[in-house]
Design a protein around this motif. Structure first.
Motif, short mmCIF file in Angstrom:
data_model
loop_
_atom_site.label_atom_id
_atom_site.label_comp_id
_atom_site.label_asym_id
_atom_site.label_seq_id
_atom_site.Cartn_x
_atom_site.Cartn_y
_atom_site.Cartn_z
N THR A 284 -66.15 8.95 66.04
CA THR A 284 -66.90 8.79 67.29
C THR A 284 -67.19 7.46 67.95
O THR A 284 -67.37 7.23 69.03
CB THR A 284 -68.37 9.51 67.10
OG1 THR A 284 -68.95 8.76 65.77
CG2 THR A 284 -67.98 10.88 66.29
N GLY A 285 -67.04 6.46 67.09
CA GLY A 285 -67.54 4.91 67.52
C GLY A 285 -69.16 5.06 67.15
O GLY A 285 -69.73 5.87 66.70
N ALA A 286 -69.58 3.82 67.21
CA ALA A 286 -70.56 3.33 66.76
C ALA A 286 -71.83 4.21 67.53
O ALA A 286 -71.99 4.32 68.75
CB ALA A 286 -71.23 1.97 67.08
N GLU B 44 -73.43 1.86 58.61
CA GLU B 44 -72.53 2.90 59.40
C GLU B 44 -71.18 2.24 59.26
O GLU B 44 -70.60 1.32 59.05
CB GLU B 44 -73.12 2.53 61.02
CG GLU B 44 -72.27 3.38 61.90
CD GLU B 44 -72.62 3.27 63.34
OE1 GLU B 44 -72.29 4.25 64.04
OE2 GLU B 44 -73.12 2.32 63.75
N ILE B 45 -70.09 3.37 58.93
CA ILE B 45 -68.95 3.15 58.85
C ILE B 45 -67.86 3.20 60.01
O ILE B 45 -68.16 4.33 60.82
CB ILE B 45 -68.15 4.03 57.67
CG1 ILE B 45 -68.95 4.09 56.38
CG2 ILE B 45 -66.82 3.84 57.43
CD1 ILE B 45 -68.43 5.37 55.52
N LEU B 46 -67.48 2.06 60.50
CA LEU B 46 -67.01 2.16 61.75
C LEU B 46 -65.09 2.04 61.51
O LEU B 46 -64.57 1.38 60.29
CB LEU B 46 -67.16 0.89 62.75
CG LEU B 46 -68.53 0.88 62.96
CD1 LEU B 46 -68.98 0.11 63.72
CD2 LEU B 46 -68.83 2.40 63.97
N LYS B 47 -64.35 2.50 62.42
CA LYS B 47 -62.87 2.35 62.18
C LYS B 47 -62.53 0.85 62.55
O LYS B 47 -63.38 0.02 63.29
CB LYS B 47 -62.24 3.11 63.42
CG LYS B 47 -60.92 3.30 63.56
CD LYS B 47 -60.12 4.26 64.45
CE LYS B 47 -58.82 3.96 64.45
NZ LYS B 47 -58.01 5.01 65.44
N SER B 48 -61.51 0.40 61.71
CA SER B 48 -61.08 -0.98 61.72
C SER B 48 -59.68 -1.10 61.83
O SER B 48 -59.04 -0.43 61.22
CB SER B 48 -61.51 -1.79 60.63
OG SER B 48 -61.02 -3.28 60.64
N LEU C 3 -68.08 -2.05 58.32
CA LEU C 3 -69.41 -1.94 57.79
C LEU C 3 -70.47 -2.46 58.59
O LEU C 3 -70.40 -3.74 58.72
CB LEU C 3 -69.65 -1.58 56.32
CG LEU C 3 -68.53 -1.15 55.18
CD1 LEU C 3 -69.10 -1.38 53.98
CD2 LEU C 3 -68.51 0.29 55.83
N VAL C 4 -71.39 -1.86 59.15
CA VAL C 4 -72.71 -2.49 59.72
C VAL C 4 -73.96 -1.88 59.05
O VAL C 4 -73.89 -0.68 58.87
CB VAL C 4 -72.67 -2.31 61.41
CG1 VAL C 4 -74.09 -3.14 61.85
CG2 VAL C 4 -71.35 -2.80 61.97
N ILE D 239 -59.20 -1.62 47.89
CA ILE D 239 -59.68 -1.19 49.66
C ILE D 239 -60.38 -2.71 50.27
O ILE D 239 -60.51 -3.76 49.28
CB ILE D 239 -60.90 -0.46 49.61
CG1 ILE D 239 -61.12 0.11 51.12
CG2 ILE D 239 -62.15 -1.01 48.90
CD1 ILE D 239 -62.10 1.37 50.98
N SER D 240 -60.04 -2.86 51.40
CA SER D 240 -60.66 -3.85 52.07
C SER D 240 -61.69 -3.33 53.19
O SER D 240 -61.17 -2.48 53.84
CB SER D 240 -59.62 -4.79 52.88
OG SER D 240 -58.86 -3.90 53.61
N LEU D 241 -62.56 -3.84 53.40
CA LEU D 241 -63.77 -3.64 54.24
C LEU D 241 -64.28 -4.90 55.00
O LEU D 241 -64.42 -6.06 54.44
CB LEU D 241 -64.90 -3.16 53.40
CG LEU D 241 -64.67 -1.88 52.67
CD1 LEU D 241 -65.72 -1.56 51.80
CD2 LEU D 241 -64.40 -0.81 53.66
N ARG D 242 -64.49 -4.67 56.65
CA ARG D 242 -64.66 -5.92 57.18
C ARG D 242 -66.26 -5.78 57.44
O ARG D 242 -66.81 -4.74 57.55
CB ARG D 242 -64.03 -5.61 58.53
CG ARG D 242 -64.72 -6.76 59.39
CD ARG D 242 -63.87 -7.10 60.87
NE ARG D 242 -62.59 -7.72 60.66
CZ ARG D 242 -62.60 -9.06 60.33
NH1 ARG D 242 -63.92 -9.69 60.29
NH2 ARG D 242 -61.54 -9.71 60.11
N THR D 243 -67.02 -6.71 57.24
CA THR D 243 -68.57 -6.86 57.36
C THR D 243 -68.67 -8.01 58.10
O THR D 243 -67.76 -8.97 58.27
CB THR D 243 -69.32 -6.88 55.83
OG1 THR D 243 -69.05 -7.98 55.45
CG2 THR D 243 -68.58 -5.67 55.17
#
Length: 278
Positions: free
Chosen positions: A30-32, A56-60, A67-68, A100-104
């Motif tokens: 859905t987006g943020a 909040e999990i967002l698409k990257s 993640l925010v 896994i890789s996650l952007r924060t």
């Protein structure tokens, strides 16, 4: 001004790492959607759901997800180690992957299955320079000019770590609230009290910035382990005993790795009535 919602409900997951608890909203499709007002409303433990942090999990396009993080007072948190570990486990279970890789806000964090139900996250290199943490002016971060001689560390969020004889006896609510807003920390700070209880094992209690006393903290455990190693109390691989259980922190050349358990407690939804009340 009330936040407008055009949906009948908002699904979320409740997770925790050693009692450090989170509401997780998956917005990849859905987006943020999370705002400070929503975070404050959901974070209230009597009229909302309650959490230490909301993620909040967002698409990257660069990593498996972004993640925010929000604190219960609606402020954002640049890092949240236990939530990152919980979400990493959830997303690895979802995809069947073991890495896994996650952007924060902290940067790109790598995670992996550590076996035996444990999950390991690289929280990145500790920030040790005054302007990286940040501290208000240039000084030695290994010995701050604050009563109690604490250590300053950045893990994507600021930390102030006091080394004491007995962490159990500290008045955490009083001192945590006092030092969170110390003038040396322009962005406020997380406050830890640690004591050396055995070779390469420390006891930690924490006051989290924008939250208060919590049962555990991933970034706080990392900062505490780094502080203990810098002061020569321990080596660079340390067991950190929190109120909720134990994390293993390993400060390696490529970053500070945190290993521990995760729990996906339940799934639920926020009602339209609740959303319209915000």
């Amino acid at each position: 001004m009330k936040q407008a919602f055009d949906r009948d409900s908002l699904p979320f997951m409740k997770m925790h790492g050693l009692g450090n608890d989170f509401v997780v909203i998956d917005s990849r499709q859905t987006g943020a959607i999370v705002t400070p007002d929503l975070a404050r409303a959901v974070g209230h433990r009597h009229t909302g759901v309650g959490f230490d942090q909301l993620a909040e999990i967002l698409k990257s396009n660069e990593t498996d997800a972004e993640l925010v993080f929000y604190n219960s007072d609606g402020s954002t948190s640049g890092a949240c180690g236990n939530a990152t570990r919980c979400i990493a486990r959830h997303l690895m279970n979802e995809s069947g992957a073991d890495k896994i890789s996650l952007r924060t806000e902290r940067g790109i964090l790598l995670g992996e299955d550590a076996g035996n139900g444990l999950t390991r996250i690289n929280m990145g290199a500790p920030l040790l320079q005054w302007d990286e943490i940040p501290i208000a002016s240039k000084m030695d971060t290994l010995s701050l000019p604050i009563e109690g001689d604490p250590v300053a560390t950045g893990m994507g969020n600021p930390h102030c770590t006091f080394i004491v004889e007995d962490a159990e006896s500290v008045d955490l609510e009083k001192l945590g609230a006092e030092f969170e807003t110390h003038p040396l920390y322009p962005e406020r700070t997380n406050v830890e009290f640690i004591s050396h209880v055995a070779p390469n094992r420390i006891r930690m209690r924490i006051w989290e910035r924008g939250v208060g006393v919590t049962m555990a903290s991933g970034s706080g455990s990392c900062a505490s382990a780094v502080a203990a190693a810098r002061r020569g109390l321990t080596g660079r691989c340390v067991e950190v005993v929190t109120d909720g259980g134990m994390l293993t922190i390993d400060w390696r050349d490529d970053g500070v790795w945190m290993t521990g358990p995760t729990m996906h407690a339940f799934d639920a939804s926020l009602s339209r009535q609740f959303l319209e009340s915000i």
